[in-house]
Design a protein around this motif. Sequence first.
Motif: not given
Length: 240
Positions: A1-2, A80-83, A110-112, A177-178
């Motif tokens: 993301x810019x 897994x880190x959720x936030x 983690x994924x974005x 996106x979220x």
Amino acid sequence: MKTTALTPALAVAGLALWSGAHGMEMREPAFSRVIIDELEARDADEGTLAVWEAAAWYGGDIDKLYLSTEGERLMDQGGETESFETRLAWSHAFAPFWDWQLGARRDWQPDDPNRDWASLGVQGVAPYRFETDVNLFIGEDGLTQLRLETEYELLFTQRLILVPALEMNLAGKADDELNTGDGLMNLEAGLRLRYEVRREFAPYIGVNWERQFGDTASRTRDAGGEVEETTLVAGVRLWF
């Protein structure tokens, strides 16, 4: 993301941080403190969550640098880190027990792509000793979020303390996106009973409730997720 649209805001925040730090050296003696307000395990539906919320600052009574972090990590199934969020701000006292803060926040996703926000907030102690923290976050593409947090310490004894807490998050517009909507996104309420073995070390137990609302809840349901969850918690509060 810019993140080019945030560059001026982050530059201003960085200049304010540098100016505040420089001024502190000239005007008043500096001190530092680290408070780990929550370091706990939660018994969530998807497994055991490790949750943290901590803050640190350096400076004087009027101006200080302020750093905070909070997040959640799933401990089961490899973890897994959720936030994960960090915030850096220049904090300036404008009244007894009240500071305003100018800075920046980063969401480590983690994924974005990581996401940056400019932040403007007010932090202090409201009447009847309610600790209050209000922050406006301004992001890319006109995204805005408002976060309100408050808690109260009820002393049964000098060592046994019950702490009810409430957090509310609102958004100015939907974030595809979220997968979150506009308006009231969620509420989180907690009740924690801690025992201060020392002021710097206090284990606690409690319960935490979270619920999504409005368009955010509808999007979560459409994706097959749960919009409400109640968990038991156990952890420790530390400061030094």
